[in-house]
Design a protein around this motif. Structure first.
Motif, short mmCIF file in Angstrom:
data_model
loop_
_atom_site.label_atom_id
_atom_site.label_comp_id
_atom_site.label_asym_id
_atom_site.label_seq_id
_atom_site.Cartn_x
_atom_site.Cartn_y
_atom_site.Cartn_z
N ASN A 1 -78.13 -60.30 2.17
CA ASN A 1 -79.53 -59.99 1.82
C ASN A 1 -79.73 -58.50 1.55
N TRP A 2 -78.74 -57.87 0.88
CA TRP A 2 -78.86 -56.46 0.54
C TRP A 2 -79.55 -56.33 -0.82
N PRO A 3 -80.45 -55.40 -0.98
CA PRO A 3 -81.05 -55.18 -2.30
C PRO A 3 -79.99 -54.74 -3.30
N VAL A 4 -80.18 -55.14 -4.55
CA VAL A 4 -79.20 -54.86 -5.59
C VAL A 4 -79.86 -54.09 -6.73
N ILE A 5 -79.15 -53.08 -7.23
CA ILE A 5 -79.61 -52.31 -8.38
C ILE A 5 -78.57 -52.39 -9.48
N ASP A 6 -78.99 -52.82 -10.66
CA ASP A 6 -78.11 -52.88 -11.82
C ASP A 6 -78.15 -51.52 -12.51
N VAL A 7 -77.02 -50.83 -12.53
CA VAL A 7 -76.98 -49.46 -13.07
C VAL A 7 -76.57 -49.42 -14.54
N THR A 8 -76.48 -50.58 -15.19
CA THR A 8 -75.97 -50.63 -16.56
C THR A 8 -76.68 -49.65 -17.49
N ARG A 9 -78.01 -49.69 -17.46
CA ARG A 9 -78.78 -48.84 -18.38
C ARG A 9 -79.57 -47.77 -17.64
N ARG A 10 -79.15 -47.44 -16.44
CA ARG A 10 -79.85 -46.43 -15.65
C ARG A 10 -79.04 -45.15 -15.58
N SER A 11 -79.73 -44.04 -15.63
CA SER A 11 -79.10 -42.77 -15.35
C SER A 11 -78.95 -42.64 -13.83
N ILE A 12 -78.18 -41.65 -13.39
CA ILE A 12 -78.04 -41.41 -11.95
C ILE A 12 -79.41 -41.14 -11.34
N GLU A 13 -80.23 -40.36 -12.03
CA GLU A 13 -81.56 -40.03 -11.51
C GLU A 13 -82.43 -41.27 -11.37
N GLU A 14 -82.34 -42.18 -12.34
CA GLU A 14 -83.14 -43.40 -12.27
C GLU A 14 -82.67 -44.31 -11.16
N THR A 15 -81.37 -44.41 -10.99
CA THR A 15 -80.83 -45.21 -9.89
C THR A 15 -81.26 -44.64 -8.55
N ALA A 16 -81.16 -43.32 -8.42
CA ALA A 16 -81.56 -42.66 -7.16
C ALA A 16 -83.04 -42.87 -6.88
N ALA A 17 -83.87 -42.80 -7.91
CA ALA A 17 -85.31 -43.00 -7.71
C ALA A 17 -85.60 -44.40 -7.19
N ALA A 18 -84.88 -45.40 -7.71
CA ALA A 18 -85.06 -46.76 -7.24
C ALA A 18 -84.62 -46.90 -5.78
N ILE A 19 -83.53 -46.21 -5.43
CA ILE A 19 -83.03 -46.27 -4.05
C ILE A 19 -84.00 -45.57 -3.09
N ILE A 20 -84.54 -44.44 -3.51
CA ILE A 20 -85.51 -43.73 -2.67
C ILE A 20 -86.73 -44.59 -2.42
N LYS A 21 -87.17 -45.33 -3.43
CA LYS A 21 -88.30 -46.25 -3.25
C LYS A 21 -87.95 -47.32 -2.22
N LEU B 1 -74.70 -51.85 -5.66
CA LEU B 1 -74.77 -51.41 -7.05
C LEU B 1 -73.89 -52.31 -7.91
N THR B 2 -74.43 -52.74 -9.03
CA THR B 2 -73.68 -53.60 -9.94
C THR B 2 -73.93 -53.13 -11.37
N THR B 3 -73.17 -53.72 -12.30
CA THR B 3 -73.33 -53.36 -13.71
C THR B 3 -72.82 -54.49 -14.57
N ALA B 4 -73.08 -54.42 -15.87
CA ALA B 4 -72.63 -55.45 -16.79
C ALA B 4 -71.11 -55.38 -16.96
N PRO B 5 -70.43 -56.54 -16.99
CA PRO B 5 -68.96 -56.54 -17.10
C PRO B 5 -68.45 -55.77 -18.31
N ASP B 6 -69.07 -55.97 -19.49
CA ASP B 6 -68.60 -55.28 -20.69
C ASP B 6 -68.66 -53.77 -20.53
N ARG B 7 -69.76 -53.31 -19.95
CA ARG B 7 -69.92 -51.88 -19.73
C ARG B 7 -68.89 -51.36 -18.75
#
Length: 278
Positions: A242-262, A195-201
């Motif tokens: 080689n781990w998949p990465v999800i940027d959580v900057t503009r994602r809600s917890i539910e959206e992040t979880a949905a991407a992980i479930i996929k 999980l990553t995010t924008a530095p400013d955020r």
């Protein structure tokens, strides 16, 4: 905008109905809505006691009542009062009956029954709580999903959300001065997601966190240069493994979880979790 009332009637806990109402109301910004929640309505007597409240605060009625007598009574009283009443699951249930060729059971709270799936979800929650913030590395191989990332990238709340969906999750913080144990890089079973995010955020989130703890905001923890260094460190680790990465900057917890479930579905985890019924 005028204030409006919404009455939610359920013959069970009302969790499903509240989720439906929340999802729908999210589409109406600034709406002044007063909710009246009526759970566990399973008898005519109970319904009769509530009717005066509808007269005091008339509005939209949303319901999930499987008992035909109770449902008919509510609809009849709403017609008498001139109030709109909507069966929140009726259209979906009817469509499924037609598609599956069988009638719905019509049992209140059926999705909350204490079956094997229920206890697997409980087990997932216990596992996830016990393996928060890098704890219990000897058990990481038992996890369905491992989340890793620098501090304040929503690892814990995302883990808890996934646990409620039946996934055993461990989360591991990435700290430059204290790399994770070697076992993390030797695992082959669990899905590992960065999980990553924008530095400013992230700087803003960390500063707010320090303020909530009454600590000085001017520390390395919340300095922009330090945050950028941590994120680069984490991204290198994600790429190297080689781990998949999800940027959580503009994602809600539910959206992040949905991407992980996929990702978990594509990964083909060893143990298929029991999804929480909705």
């Amino acid at each position: 905008m005028a204030r409006t009332h919404i009455h939610l009637f359920s013959d069970s806990t009302g969790e499903t109905l509240q989720m439906v109402a929340n999802a729908a109301l999210a589409q109406f910004e600034g709406a002044d809505v007063v909710r009246h929640f009526w759970p566990m309505v399973r008898s005519r007597q109970h319904l009769e006691r509530i009717m005066p409240e509808l007269e005091k605060a008339p509005g939209l009625i949303l319901y999930t009542l499987v008992n035909e007598d109770t449902r008919d009574l509510l609809e009849d009283r709403c017609r008498q009062l001139g109030l709109p009443a909507v069966d929140a699951l009726g259209v979906v249930t009817t469509a499924l009956e037609n598609h599956l060729g069988q009638e719905a059971h019509g049992r209140p709270g059926r999705q909350h029954r204490m079956d094997d799936a229920y206890f697997k979800r409980v087990d997932a929650i216990h596992f996830t709580i016990a393996h928060d913030d890098g704890v219990g590395s000897e058990d990481w191989h038992r996890a369905d999903i491992l989340l890793t990332g620098v501090s304040r990238t929503s690892k814990t709340p995302t883990s808890i959300y996934l646990a409620n969906r039946g996934y055993k999750v461990a989360n591991i913080p990435l700290v430059i001065e204290s790399p994770p144990p070697p076992v993390l890089f030797e695992l082959s079973g669990p899905l590992i997601v960065g999980l990553t995010t924008a530095p400013d955020r992230l700087v803003q989130i960390r500063r707010n966190r320090l303020l909530s703890l009454n600590e000085a905001s001017q520390t390395a923890y919340a300095e922009h240069e330090r945050v950028e260094e941590e994120i680069r460190f984490a991204r290198r680790m994600f790429a190297d493994n080689n781990w998949p990465v999800i940027d959580v900057t503009r994602r809600s917890i539910e959206e992040t979880a949905a991407a992980i479930i996929k990702l978990a579905g594509e990964h083909g985890s060893r143990t298929k979790p029991q999804e929480k019924p909705i």
